[in-house]
Design a protein around this motif. Structure first.
Motif: not given
Ligand code: NAD
Length: 477
Positions: A152-153, A179, A209, A213, A227-229, A233, A237, A252, A331, A384
């Motif tokens: 989402w960022n 979302e 999500p 996934s 995946f980026t996140g 998570v 994945l 990540l 959050r 973050f």
């Molecule tokens: P989160 O760990 O719940 O989710 C991170 C991302 O993954 C979100 O976009 C979410 O929609 C997606 N996600 C979550 N569970 C998933 C699943 N089972 N399958 C597929 N996608 C899934 O946490 P959050 O509150 O959304 O974000 C918190 C942390 O996530 C931040 O502190 C940061 O560390 C990390 N983050 C990193 C990036 C990045 O650019 N690397 C981007 C967004 C968030």
């Protein structure tokens, strides 16, 4: 009379769907208002997307790289023409200031252009054979249908990096953007549709999500995951991908160190670093966060940095005079409160900010902490958000030790004029990307990716295309 929020759609194999689906509200983080309702894809929708991706792959892989390039370039032009509208929607759903949203939209368009060109250069090679009369060559082929998950960022860059590279390589793609920021991703899918992408090659889905996934990654149709996140998570994945022996790219978390030596223009570096820190309210995986500053310039650096933080104009990103918007979701507000509270209880000093601003919208004041104990959570978990920590360092060896002390290894930064320091830092810091005397380490042409628990694989650069290709060797007699 208040108008009811717009009902959005998702796209499955060229068909936009919404009717009869469960709806999730999309919020404006600056006001808390519901700005749209987002339909969730059902399992049947996901299966239709998988069928579309399988059929779409057979169509798209046969389109020449030259013609694929035209579609991607067409989408880039459409995004550029729509920059004002797309940026306004991005700010509404994610909160970043309009100026940042415009730049992001343009760089997303540049990303489509870069991969449009790079897809035409997916060269193989001729390998001298050891047997007379034999010819050995390699060709590069698309890995197959891709399941992509964007965060989402960066509502435009997240999806653009994945979709552009996958399509340039000849793959089909099912993407699940966040979302929380669906409207920008919908604009990208519409741009590709308008540019002539054949039906099925791209599907765009939203929903739960983990349900999406799990379902997509388990399907034998999917051959590649991107995946980026968060690291947590990403590990889940990556485990699912491993069960099907599927290739994966994992972008990540990070916790970027910034190593400031005493041979630099301290005020200038502090100014630049603070502006970089609060970009996108610090919600950037390569955000400069852990500042280690040599003792002789520590106090001056800290005060100069804190002065920038205190003067930053924070408010609704739609107001062009604001330099930092809200954090994207509640959050992050909660995380800021917990991390800063924990740091202070371990002895940290608040040099700027430290609190939520008001009680409407997710506004957090640009925060600077000094004297932060390395046991504090903020020194070990990715914050973050709009918070920088500033601690002393004694010299080169200490700088490298501090930079490498966490399991993360995404971006790192250093400021020094010493050539020997520059060489030692470039070699010694464990990170996928190092900026030396600059914070600009990411552009479509440059590989973006981490080491250690920051993930593996790259987006951007020629490596970003490689991620969606496999090499086939052909021996001919
Ligand atoms: P989160 O760990 O719940 O989710 C991170 C991302 O993954 C979100 O976009 C979410 O929609 C997606 N996600 C979550 N569970 C998933 C699943 N089972 N399958 C597929 N996608 C899934 O946490 P959050 O509150 O959304 O974000 C918190 C942390 O996530 C931040 O502190 C940061 O560390 C990390 N983050 C990193 C990036 C990045 O650019 N690397 C981007 C967004 C968030």
């Amino acid at each position: 009379m208040p108008t009811s929020p717009e009902i959005l759609s998702f796209m499955v194999a060229g068909e936009w769907r919404s009717a009869g689906r469960e709806l999730e509200p999309v919020f404006n983080p600056a006001t808390g208002d519901t700005i749209a309702m987002l339909p969730h894809a059902t399992i049947k929708d996901l299966d239709d997307a998988l069928d579309g991706a399988e059929q779409g792959f057979e169509v798209w892989r046969k389109v020449s790289a030259f013609d694929r390039s035209k579609v991607l370039r067409g989408a880039a032009d459409i995004l550029r023409r729509g920059v004002s509208e797309i940026a306004a929607r991005m700010t509404l759903e994610q909160g970043k200031p309009l100026a940042e949203a415009r730049v992001e939209t343009i760089v997303a368009a540049d990303t489509f252009d870069w991969f449009a060109e790079e897809g035409r250069r997916a060269y193989g090679r001729v390998i001298p054979a050891r047997y007379p009369g034999q010819r050995q060559i390699t060709i590069r082929q698309p890995v197959g249908p891709v399941a992509a998950f964007a965060p989402w960022n960066f509502p435009a860059m997240g999806p653009a990096r994945k979709i552009a590279a996958a399509l340039a390589a000849g793959c089909s793609c099912i993407i699940k953007p966040s979302e929380e920021v669906p409207m920008t991703a919908i604009a990208i899918a519409k741009a590709l549709e308008e540019a002539g992408l054949p039906k099925g090659v791209l599907s765009l889905v939203f929903g739960s999500p983990s349900q999406i996934s799990t379902h997509l990654i388990a399907s034998p149709i999917i051959r590649k995951i991107t995946f980026t996140g968060s690291t947590a998570v990403g590990k889940e994945l990556a485990g699912l991908a491993a069960q099907g022996a599927k290739r994966a790219t994992m972008e990540l978390g990070g916790h970027a160190p910034v190593l400031v030596f005493d041979d630099v223009d301290v005020d200038q570096v502090a100014q630049m670093a603070a502006m970089g820190k609060y970009r996108n309210a610090g919600q950037v995986c390569i955000s400069p966060t852990r500042f280690y500053v040599m003792e002789p310039v520590l106090e001056r650096f800290t005060q100069a940095f804190a002065n920038v933080a205190k003067k930053l104009a924070v408010g609704n990103g739609l107001d062009e005079s604001k330099q930092m918007g809200p954090v994207a979701n509640p959050r992050r507000l909660q995380a800021m409160g917990q991390l800063i509270g924990d740091a202070v209880s371990h002895g940290a000093k608040v040099e700027a900010g430290g609190d939520r601003i008001g009680n409407q919208g997710n506004f957090w004041s640009p925060t600077v902490l000094s004297n932060v104990n390395s046991e504090s959570n903020i020194m070990n978990l990715e914050p973050f958000g709009p918070v920088a920590v500033i601690n002393p360092m004694s010299g080169l060896d200490d700088a490298i030790a501090q930079a490498n002390r966490l399991p993360y290894g995404l971006a790192a930064y250093a400021f020094t004029r010493s050539n020997s320091n520059i060489i030692a830092l470039g070699e010694g810091v464990d990170a996928g990307m190092i900026g030396i005397n600059t914070l600009l380490v990411s552009s479509p042409e440059v590989p973006f990716g981490g080491v250690k628990e920051s993930g593996y694989g790259h987006e951007g650069g020629i490596e970003g295309l490689d991620a969606f290709l496999h090499t086939k060797s052909i021996s001919e007699m």
